[in-house]
Motif scaffolding. Structure first.
Motif, PDB file in Angstrom:
ATOM      1  N   SER A   1      -0.946   9.051  12.078  1.00 46.07           N
ATOM      2  CA  SER A   1       0.335   8.343  12.108  1.00 46.07           C
ATOM      3  C   SER A   1       0.767   8.001  10.688  1.00 46.07           C
ATOM      4  O   SER A   1      -0.070   7.771   9.816  1.00 46.07           O
ATOM      5  CB  SER A   1       0.215   7.061  12.924  1.00 46.07           C
ATOM      6  OG  SER A   1      -0.080   7.360  14.276  1.00 46.07           O
ATOM      7  N   MET A   2       2.074   7.950  10.489  1.00 52.73           N
ATOM      8  CA  MET A   2       2.609   7.659   9.161  1.00 52.73           C
ATOM      9  C   MET A   2       2.246   6.243   8.727  1.00 52.73           C
ATOM     10  O   MET A   2       2.482   5.283   9.452  1.00 52.73           O
ATOM     11  CB  MET A   2       4.131   7.819   9.151  1.00 52.73           C
ATOM     12  CG  MET A   2       4.589   9.263   9.256  1.00 52.73           C
ATOM     13  SD  MET A   2       6.405   9.396   9.320  1.00 52.73           S
ATOM     14  CE  MET A   2       6.831   9.000   7.607  1.00 52.73           C
ATOM     15  N   ASP A   3       1.721   6.136   7.521  1.00 53.67           N
ATOM     16  CA  ASP A   3       1.395   4.840   6.939  1.00 53.67           C
ATOM     17  C   ASP A   3       2.577   4.381   6.076  1.00 53.67           C
ATOM     18  O   ASP A   3       3.640   5.011   6.067  1.00 53.67           O
ATOM     19  CB  ASP A   3       0.100   4.976   6.123  1.00 53.67           C
ATOM     20  CG  ASP A   3      -0.698   3.687   6.100  1.00 53.67           C
ATOM     21  OD1 ASP A   3      -0.096   2.601   5.982  1.00 53.67           O
ATOM     22  OD2 ASP A   3      -1.932   3.765   6.193  1.00 53.67           O
ATOM     23  N   ALA A   4       2.383   3.299   5.330  1.00 56.80           N
ATOM     24  CA  ALA A   4       3.487   2.723   4.549  1.00 56.80           C
ATOM     25  C   ALA A   4       4.032   3.676   3.476  1.00 56.80           C
ATOM     26  O   ALA A   4       5.210   3.595   3.118  1.00 56.80           O
ATOM     27  CB  ALA A   4       3.022   1.424   3.894  1.00 56.80           C
ATOM     28  N   GLY A   5       3.181   4.571   2.978  1.00 59.22           N
ATOM     29  CA  GLY A   5       3.563   5.394   1.822  1.00 59.22           C
ATOM     30  C   GLY A   5       4.878   6.136   1.982  1.00 59.22           C
ATOM     31  O   GLY A   5       5.716   6.138   1.080  1.00 59.22           O
ATOM     32  N   GLY A   6       5.065   6.766   3.146  1.00 59.27           N
ATOM     33  CA  GLY A   6       6.293   7.518   3.376  1.00 59.27           C
ATOM     34  C   GLY A   6       7.531   6.641   3.287  1.00 59.27           C
ATOM     35  O   GLY A   6       8.560   7.050   2.750  1.00 59.27           O
ATOM     36  N   PHE A   7       7.409   5.429   3.798  1.00 57.54           N
ATOM     37  CA  PHE A   7       8.571   4.525   3.810  1.00 57.54           C
ATOM     38  C   PHE A   7       8.843   3.950   2.422  1.00 57.54           C
ATOM     39  O   PHE A   7       9.987   3.690   2.064  1.00 57.54           O
ATOM     40  CB  PHE A   7       8.378   3.448   4.879  1.00 57.54           C
ATOM     41  CG  PHE A   7       8.277   4.053   6.256  1.00 57.54           C
ATOM     42  CD1 PHE A   7       9.425   4.354   6.964  1.00 57.54           C
ATOM     43  CD2 PHE A   7       7.056   4.401   6.801  1.00 57.54           C
ATOM     44  CE1 PHE A   7       9.353   4.961   8.213  1.00 57.54           C
ATOM     45  CE2 PHE A   7       6.967   5.015   8.047  1.00 57.54           C
ATOM     46  CZ  PHE A   7       8.117   5.297   8.756  1.00 57.54           C
TER      47      PHE A   7
ATOM     48  N   ALA B   1       0.869  -1.171   0.000  1.00 57.41           N
ATOM     49  CA  ALA B   1       0.000   0.000   0.000  1.00 57.41           C
ATOM     50  C   ALA B   1       0.907   1.222   0.000  1.00 57.41           C
ATOM     51  O   ALA B   1       2.083   1.130   0.359  1.00 57.41           O
ATOM     52  CB  ALA B   1      -0.910  -0.001   1.216  1.00 57.41           C
ATOM     53  N   LYS B   2       0.359   2.350  -0.421  1.00 58.86           N
ATOM     54  CA  LYS B   2       1.170   3.583  -0.408  1.00 58.86           C
ATOM     55  C   LYS B   2       0.379   4.729   0.216  1.00 58.86           C
ATOM     56  O   LYS B   2       0.497   5.873  -0.185  1.00 58.86           O
ATOM     57  CB  LYS B   2       1.654   3.920  -1.834  1.00 58.86           C
ATOM     58  CG  LYS B   2       2.952   4.735  -1.828  1.00 58.86           C
ATOM     59  CD  LYS B   2       3.464   5.085  -3.220  1.00 58.86           C
ATOM     60  CE  LYS B   2       4.624   6.064  -3.096  1.00 58.86           C
ATOM     61  NZ  LYS B   2       5.106   6.594  -4.370  1.00 58.86           N
ATOM     62  N   ASN B   3      -0.425   4.396   1.225  1.00 58.78           N
ATOM     63  CA  ASN B   3      -1.188   5.427   1.928  1.00 58.78           C
ATOM     64  C   ASN B   3      -0.253   6.373   2.671  1.00 58.78           C
ATOM     65  O   ASN B   3       0.812   5.961   3.127  1.00 58.78           O
ATOM     66  CB  ASN B   3      -2.127   4.780   2.953  1.00 58.78           C
ATOM     67  CG  ASN B   3      -3.236   3.981   2.293  1.00 58.78           C
ATOM     68  OD1 ASN B   3      -3.019   3.354   1.273  1.00 58.78           O
ATOM     69  ND2 ASN B   3      -4.411   4.020   2.885  1.00 58.78           N
ATOM     70  N   ARG B   4      -0.694   7.613   2.820  1.00 61.55           N
ATOM     71  CA  ARG B   4       0.144   8.609   3.472  1.00 61.55           C
ATOM     72  C   ARG B   4       0.089   8.493   4.992  1.00 61.55           C
ATOM     73  O   ARG B   4       1.104   8.532   5.667  1.00 61.55           O
ATOM     74  CB  ARG B   4      -0.278  10.012   3.025  1.00 61.55           C
ATOM     75  CG  ARG B   4       0.083  10.273   1.561  1.00 61.55           C
ATOM     76  CD  ARG B   4      -0.578  11.536   1.040  1.00 61.55           C
ATOM     77  NE  ARG B   4      -0.191  12.690   1.816  1.00 61.55           N
ATOM     78  CZ  ARG B   4      -0.928  13.783   1.965  1.00 61.55           C
ATOM     79  NH1 ARG B   4      -2.112  13.874   1.381  1.00 61.55           N
ATOM     80  NH2 ARG B   4      -0.504  14.784   2.692  1.00 61.55           N
ATOM     81  N   TYR B   5      -1.110   8.403   5.552  1.00 60.28           N
ATOM     82  CA  TYR B   5      -1.236   8.329   7.020  1.00 60.28           C
ATOM     83  C   TYR B   5      -2.576   7.730   7.396  1.00 60.28           C
ATOM     84  O   TYR B   5      -3.458   7.561   6.553  1.00 60.28           O
ATOM     85  CB  TYR B   5      -1.074   9.711   7.664  1.00 60.28           C
ATOM     86  CG  TYR B   5      -1.970  10.785   7.085  1.00 60.28           C
ATOM     87  CD1 TYR B   5      -3.288  10.911   7.489  1.00 60.28           C
ATOM     88  CD2 TYR B   5      -1.483  11.682   6.139  1.00 60.28           C
ATOM     89  CE1 TYR B   5      -4.110  11.882   6.961  1.00 60.28           C
ATOM     90  CE2 TYR B   5      -2.299  12.667   5.598  1.00 60.28           C
ATOM     91  CZ  TYR B   5      -3.613  12.765   6.014  1.00 60.28           C
ATOM     92  OH  TYR B   5      -4.429  13.723   5.479  1.00 60.28           O
ATOM     93  N   PHE B   6      -2.707   7.396   8.663  1.00 56.14           N
ATOM     94  CA  PHE B   6      -3.961   6.846   9.179  1.00 56.14           C
ATOM     95  C   PHE B   6      -4.155   7.366  10.598  1.00 56.14           C
ATOM     96  O   PHE B   6      -3.223   7.909  11.191  1.00 56.14           O
ATOM     97  CB  PHE B   6      -3.923   5.305   9.170  1.00 56.14           C
ATOM     98  CG  PHE B   6      -2.884   4.715  10.083  1.00 56.14           C
ATOM     99  CD1 PHE B   6      -1.563   4.621   9.668  1.00 56.14           C
ATOM    100  CD2 PHE B   6      -3.209   4.269  11.364  1.00 56.14           C
ATOM    101  CE1 PHE B   6      -0.584   4.095  10.511  1.00 56.14           C
ATOM    102  CE2 PHE B   6      -2.252   3.728  12.200  1.00 56.14           C
ATOM    103  CZ  PHE B   6      -0.930   3.649  11.770  1.00 56.14           C
ATOM    104  N   LYS B   7      -5.361   7.195  11.116  1.00 54.02           N
ATOM    105  CA  LYS B   7      -5.623   7.548  12.522  1.00 54.02           C
ATOM    106  C   LYS B   7      -5.355   6.334  13.378  1.00 54.02           C
ATOM    107  O   LYS B   7      -5.937   5.271  13.155  1.00 54.02           O
ATOM    108  CB  LYS B   7      -7.085   7.987  12.700  1.00 54.02           C
ATOM    109  CG  LYS B   7      -7.290   9.482  12.572  1.00 54.02           C
ATOM    110  CD  LYS B   7      -8.706   9.862  12.980  1.00 54.02           C
ATOM    111  CE  LYS B   7      -8.985  11.302  12.599  1.00 54.02           C
ATOM    112  NZ  LYS B   7     -10.393  11.666  12.814  1.00 54.02           N
ATOM    113  N   ASP B   8      -4.462   6.473  14.369  1.00 54.77           N
ATOM    114  CA  ASP B   8      -4.168   5.303  15.205  1.00 54.77           C
ATOM    115  C   ASP B   8      -5.267   5.118  16.261  1.00 54.77           C
ATOM    116  O   ASP B   8      -6.260   5.842  16.274  1.00 54.77           O
ATOM    117  CB  ASP B   8      -2.763   5.401  15.816  1.00 54.77           C
ATOM    118  CG  ASP B   8      -2.653   6.487  16.884  1.00 54.77           C
ATOM    119  OD1 ASP B   8      -3.702   7.048  17.299  1.00 54.77           O
ATOM    120  OD2 ASP B   8      -1.534   6.776  17.309  1.00 54.77           O
ATOM    121  N   HIS B   9      -5.087   4.125  17.145  1.00 54.08           N
ATOM    122  CA  HIS B   9      -6.151   3.790  18.092  1.00 54.08           C
ATOM    123  C   HIS B   9      -6.416   4.902  19.103  1.00 54.08           C
ATOM    124  O   HIS B   9      -7.432   4.917  19.776  1.00 54.08           O
ATOM    125  CB  HIS B   9      -5.830   2.476  18.814  1.00 54.08           C
ATOM    126  CG  HIS B   9      -4.558   2.539  19.607  1.00 54.08           C
ATOM    127  ND1 HIS B   9      -3.309   2.465  19.006  1.00 54.08           N
ATOM    128  CD2 HIS B   9      -4.333   2.715  20.916  1.00 54.08           C
ATOM    129  CE1 HIS B   9      -2.382   2.572  19.942  1.00 54.08           C
ATOM    130  NE2 HIS B   9      -2.966   2.723  21.102  1.00 54.08           N
TER     131      HIS B   9
END
Lengths: 250, 250
Positions: free
Chosen positions: B155-161, B142-150
């Motif tokens: 929070s940074m998602d896989a996209g940045g990495f 996936a290449k999402n930018r960020y998500f809302k954590d619990h």
């Protein structure tokens, strides 16, 4: 290359003067010769170490270089922050972080990214990301892609982590270190020469050669350090190419 | 939007059906209603968890969804690797990594990046980087930018990495998850419908809405999860916008 118009020399450090902890053959003598003929400044995007630490390492290897002759990306970053505000979220090594300890506290917010190595943790990157999402600005002390570590392995430099934060936050970093034109112009100012009167010697065809050329200087490539033959097929034409710093003749 | 031509529904999961561990008001009933009217597949770019784990969580919250109705980016990544070779260097959570344990060993090399969270260490990223520099190919589950954590923090998602490895290696990732057209087409194939007969419901205007539209489907935005009002000013026109999944009417 018309060497008669050279009035000053800028020179990269790691991969040009030494590799690991060993000077390249003839490098100590080459530095002595260049310094006898021209004013010289040694520029480094290494953001793991401060200029003082860089100089200690160079002196231990026998180089006759003092702290006033070294300009690091951390120096330029500190100048930038002092001019604008006093504080930032830092992604740096411990040593590099301490270099900024004397900055005054201030409300404005930057994120400074250098070559933080093992300090590039998910938690630290997330903290930086949240600072950006809350309105912070991203400063890349350097944006190099990779470097050779002390074992000779290619390792990720700050650039990838800057790119990670840019992608996640949607913001574009202001790059402080090479190949930023600002960095090269600042070095020319320190030497009192115009860019066209200076040459830059380096092993990175993008950052050192193309970067210096973009700043109006001449860019000279040495075939040591991170140099690979394929570098000469990337559409960048160095003003001169030498096998090593010891072979630089002007 | 002409709802008479809808023959199947694709639906994002996190931020559409629930947030944290709590279903949105009316979401359980909305899923029941949609499933009674259309074949439905639930698509997620979450690469922290396998489809089976996603379903357990959904069932615990009261959703009547079974494993055959969920398609994750990990499922599509595994299919991709099975078709081409059997092995990769994985940047994933422990659970997600185990999902690939039954792949056969094979000589060809990929780097698979998902939402690895704390497993995004400098050492692990460097290992992936070196695999790429040695000729490996980069797959973004996936290449999402960020998500809302619990805790509700971005929070940074896989996209940045993925972007970090692309920048450092000079390679471009093949993206497997949303908004990859492949992912949406595969979901349509699984439902036996053409893209123009399907709608995609999601909270991410880029990945869900623009991605689905690029695949020839209609993209419907719900104003929950990572939705922010500024999303509607980014030049992407959803085919419909609803305040929540419970309000989706067709």
């Amino acid at each position: 290359m018309d060497t008669s118009t050279i009035k000053a020399v800028l020179c990269d450090i790691g991969g040009v003067l030494y590799e690991g902890n060993t000077p390249y053959p003839g490098a100590v003598e080459a530095v002595r010769r260049l310094k006898a003929a021209y004013p010289v400044r040694f520029l480094t995007n290494t953001t793991q170490k401060t200029g003082e630490q860089v100089v200690v390492k160079l002196q231990n290897m026998g180089f006759g270089i003092d702290a006033s002759e070294v300009i690091t990306a951390l120096d330029v970053t500190k100048t930038f922050l002092k001019q604008r505000c006093g504080t930032a979220t830092f992604l740096l090594t411990e040593d590099a972080r301490r270099f900024f300890d004397d900055l005054a506290e201030a409300p404005c917010r930057y994120v400074v990214v250098g070559d933080a190595q093992e300090n590039f943790t998910y938690a630290a990157l997330n903290e930086a990301f949240r600072t950006l999402m809350a309105g912070g600005e991203l400063l890349a002390a350097a944006k190099n892609r990779y470097f050779k570590d002390h074992e000779g392995k290619l390792s990720m430099d700050a650039g990838g982590f800057v790119a990670a934060l840019e992608y996640a936050s949607g913001k574009t970093a202001h790059v402080i270190g090479k190949p930023s034109v600002d960095f090269y112009r600042l070095a020319c100012d320190a030497l009192g020469v115009r860019p066209e009167e200076a040459v830059m010697i380096g092993d990175d065809i993008e950052s050192d050669v193309a970067g210096a050329q973009a700043a109006g200087m001449r860019g000279i490539l040495v075939e040591t350090g991170k140099f690979a033959p394929a570098d000469l097929e990337r559409g960048i034409a160095p003003d001169a190419v030498f096998p090593s710093i010891a072979a630089v003749a002007f």
